[in-house]
Design a protein around this motif. Sequence first.
Motif, mmCIF file in Angstrom:
data_model
loop_
_atom_site.group_PDB
_atom_site.id
_atom_site.type_symbol
_atom_site.label_atom_id
_atom_site.label_comp_id
_atom_site.label_asym_id
_atom_site.label_seq_id
_atom_site.Cartn_x
_atom_site.Cartn_y
_atom_site.Cartn_z
ATOM 1 N N LYS A 181 74.890 64.422 -7.989
ATOM 2 C CA LYS A 181 73.850 64.452 -6.640
ATOM 3 C C LYS A 181 74.850 64.262 -5.242
ATOM 4 N N THR B 34 73.153 74.587 -2.165
ATOM 5 C CA THR B 34 73.151 74.139 -3.624
ATOM 6 C C THR B 34 72.832 75.286 -4.554
ATOM 7 N N THR B 35 71.713 76.006 -4.080
ATOM 8 C CA THR B 35 71.538 77.130 -5.098
ATOM 9 C C THR B 35 72.813 78.245 -5.135
ATOM 10 N N CYS C 195 72.601 71.468 2.533
ATOM 11 C CA CYS C 195 71.601 72.707 2.624
ATOM 12 C C CYS C 195 70.986 72.888 1.132
ATOM 13 N N ASP C 196 69.786 73.102 1.043
ATOM 14 C CA ASP C 196 69.420 73.413 -0.158
ATOM 15 C C ASP C 196 69.771 74.795 -0.656
#
Length: 107
Positions: A4, A14-15, A10-11
């Motif tokens: 983590k 992450t993806t 930024c999400d």
Amino acid sequence: MIKKENMPLCDVATTVQLIGSKWKTLILRDLISGPKRNSELKRSLSGISQKVLTESLNSMIADGIVERIDFQKMPPHVEYQLTPLGETLLPVIESMRQWGKFYKEQL
């Protein structure tokens, strides 16, 4: 698995970090329809080397989105499938498919 504290803020990043490679996205596309053997994935992914396929699968296993099923029989038999967490990526892949279709229609 990405710790983590090492995840991007930024999400979207992450993806992209988890599934952003060309091969990982196409592996996910193939696993949507159900478990696949290594040879089925390799055949479907024209141009992928065995090394890259193995590395991509191992990375997705470590990230918890794909699981390896080892059938204890002769001859040895291994399949890969999406985990419940991996199945939550289905709308993402479907959105990518729909947008790709839309884009091609605009040309």
